[in-house]
Design a protein around this motif. Structure first.
Motif, short mmCIF file in Angstrom:
data_model
loop_
_atom_site.label_atom_id
_atom_site.label_comp_id
_atom_site.label_asym_id
_atom_site.label_seq_id
_atom_site.Cartn_x
_atom_site.Cartn_y
_atom_site.Cartn_z
N GLN A 111 5.05 26.33 -3.35
CA GLN A 111 5.88 26.15 -4.54
C GLN A 111 7.04 25.20 -4.27
OE1 GLN A 111 6.66 30.19 -5.77
NE2 GLN A 111 7.19 29.47 -7.83
N ARG A 112 7.73 25.44 -3.19
CA ARG A 112 8.87 24.59 -2.87
C ARG A 112 8.43 23.14 -2.69
NH1 ARG A 112 13.74 26.81 0.76
NH2 ARG A 112 13.60 29.07 0.40
N ALA A 113 7.24 22.96 -2.15
CA ALA A 113 6.77 21.59 -1.92
C ALA A 113 6.19 21.00 -3.20
CB ALA A 113 5.71 21.59 -0.81
N GLY A 114 6.00 21.84 -4.19
CA GLY A 114 5.43 21.35 -5.44
C GLY A 114 3.94 21.08 -5.37
N VAL A 115 3.26 21.76 -4.48
CA VAL A 115 1.80 21.60 -4.40
C VAL A 115 1.15 22.97 -4.56
CG1 VAL A 115 2.05 19.66 -2.81
CG2 VAL A 115 1.66 21.97 -1.92
#
Lengths: 215, 215, 215, 215
Positions: free
Chosen positions: C43-47
């Motif tokens: 989530q934090r990486a947006g993937v």
DNA sequence: GATGAATGAGGATTCATTCAT
DNA sequence: AATGAATGAATCCTCATTCAT
């Protein structure tokens, strides 16, 4: 914890414990429903957990005992009112007592239709209650206080229904059930009403009966 | 594991699983109340436990989703009937649909007044339902089909009560609720009846309100 | 979610994702330790979660990759400082960088001595680090800046120890480690001190080696 | 299931189980950190899972109990050494005992700065420990055995740091901590050293304090 | 008869990992 | 190559019930 000042006879201690337990369980179940744990009931009664199980072999048995208590109260009320002159008023009075009882007892409603009902004693008590209420109802019918097609079992069932109607309001308006009791009674006494569509229920037969005859 | 005929895309599978889950949960809760475990619901739906939680973050969310389903059905029915000519008949029809719906859903009743109601969505849906039913009721009142002192919220509450009245009979006589619906309707339309004793409920406000005003 | 404005080549997207993941994981692990879930990192990486696993076959691999990052930073620092004139000052500078790095990275410390260390690459990097630091240390020793019986591995180990000393204070006093670094350095340069009691550690050999030779 | 030689009374069994549990938990946590499951601890202690929870209401409580054990040992040691003639030697002895204790307990270090510390008892014990060690430290300071700017809290913090320094070696060289303890002590007694750069820590205040004063 | 410690099945929930699309 | 749905083992914890004292 056992060092009471007056041990009395062991017998009397047991009686006392049973009373404490029933009281604690009644309150606890009434307040919070059937989910209260046996542990909490023991605590509230001031006895050890093992003692609960010595008196009631299982949680279900305890629930049944409490339902019997309530049913007995209702039975008493019905019997007491059976000889009143104004049978319509007596019936109304009985329903008032009945709904009031349920309104104070959350567990009772939850427990209806549950395994506790497989306890023959509970089933019997319900049957007996229906019987006594049938007497009450019959007299009210004869006196023209209620319509013809209403049976004692109808009345018993209505107690739960009236309570349920008001239940969502009880927290905020503890007396709300009076409204729906009056409404139901107006239905019961509806003079010129058409006959009710579904046949009256027979003696209540609850439990797992997978032999449900359907219709 | 499910042997579906058309696996299609993962998206469609998800939709299918969601449907399976809602169906399984609806049935399970309806049959056995809110105590059914998430694990059993997963099993009934033919999915893994984790999948239940992917679709519904908690048991409470699942319960809320199911209540919303039911509430939406009722809302639809109420809206559909809002424009009927004979408002009394429309109201009766709505109540028929309503009780029939409840008769198939044991959890719904249990869940009323429980934490699931703290879900804003459920509260909102109930509020909306009361609103729409109020319209229906108002028209019936104006047309003289029911007495003056009955509100939409009364009607909504009665659905649960009527269902509860018949509940112990449903296993043996699935249509028994019709009897008590007719009885209730007779009460609702009781022409010359005295005004009901307790004031009508306002908009249903459920939840933890420890500020219970009592009376 | 895939519709980026500039897809570029698939190759470059992968590189970018890897970078995003490492960044996200570094931050997440540094802040909250090794317990952060793969899901949160995705989530934090947006993937998507799957992408994390395409880049790092397991959580352990991801941890190892991040440790390698940190170790590489330290290696760079050590190499950069290897040619400084004042070897004592260079060593002090290296330790400053080292402890500062650890102070910002909660996971690194947790991960030392864990399965991640069974990654040959991590072990190798630690070995290499000890080697380069040994050079730095040797020069400091020769210049008389530190006592004779201190090795590069001692220095590397001290980084963790100094950090740990200050760790309970870091939330309130983020720079507290400077105190214990100075204290340690005073120990390292203690001129006339007795020889240390336990022989210097050899090359760090970590991991599960159940062949622990003891003493 | 445990095949004890003397089952004795239920009371004594409980004491025995508590001891078994503490021992099992101490070992398990020491060996593998705080991630060991309650289930495994139960197994190691030879009791059922429920028994663990009867003795320690939550995993956190168990961790706290174990930390208290360790802290009590340290407190005893510090008190015992408080009256020694040679305060420097006494301090060294205390640190020896302290690091040795930590070296046998991996969880202790992990647990510092974790929720377990929110247990008032643990916080209190740490505070008390710092107090007693401050006495020890003050005397060593006065006797010139250590430099002026070292406080009892510094000493307590150093225990963890020294242990951590040696930790990666402990599997292979269980006594390696002696090396770093000696090194640290050399730093502590560094006669002509410059004053340490960061102010000494006050009483250890751990926990959630979001009011981190920073610097 | 009472006690309360021990038991262990069962519950909700999390998370690394797999895999169909 | 990326996605994100599904999986199911594992975790902490609760509770009815049993049983030694």
């Amino acid at each position: 914890m056992t060092g009471a000042t007056t041990p009395a006879s062991p017998r009397s201690d047991m009686v006392r414990n049973r009373r404490l337990l029933l009281a604690a369980a009644t309150t606890a179940f009434a307040e919070r429903g059937t989910d209260v744990s046996m542990g909490e009931i023991a605590q509230r009664a001031g006895v050890a957990k093992g003692t609960v199980f010595r008196h009631f072999a299982s949680k279900d048995d305890l629930l049944a005992a409490i339902m019997l208590q309530v049913l007995d109260q209702l039975l008493d009320a019905a019997e007491r009112l059976g000889s009143a002159d104004d049978a319509g008023e007596a019936l109304r009075e009985f329903m008032t007592v009945g709904v009031e009882t349920l309104a104070a007892d959350r567990a009772f409603c939850e427990a209806i239709g549950r395994p506790s009902l497989q306890h023959a004693e509970v089933r019997d008590a319900i049957g007996r209650l229906c019987g006594v209420v049938e007497t009450l109802t019959a007299r009210a019918r004869e006196q023209g206080a209620i319509r013809d097609d209403i049976t004692g079992t109808d009345i018993v069932l209505l107690l739960g229904g009236i309570h349920q109607t008001a239940e969502p309001l009880l927290a905020a308006q503890p007396q709300a059930w009076r409204r729906y009791l009056a409404l139901a009674f107006d239905g019961l006494s509806a003079a010129g009403a058409r006959t009710l569509p579904h046949p009256p229920p027979g003696r209540l037969d609850l439990g797992d009966s997978p032999s449900a005859p359907a219709e």
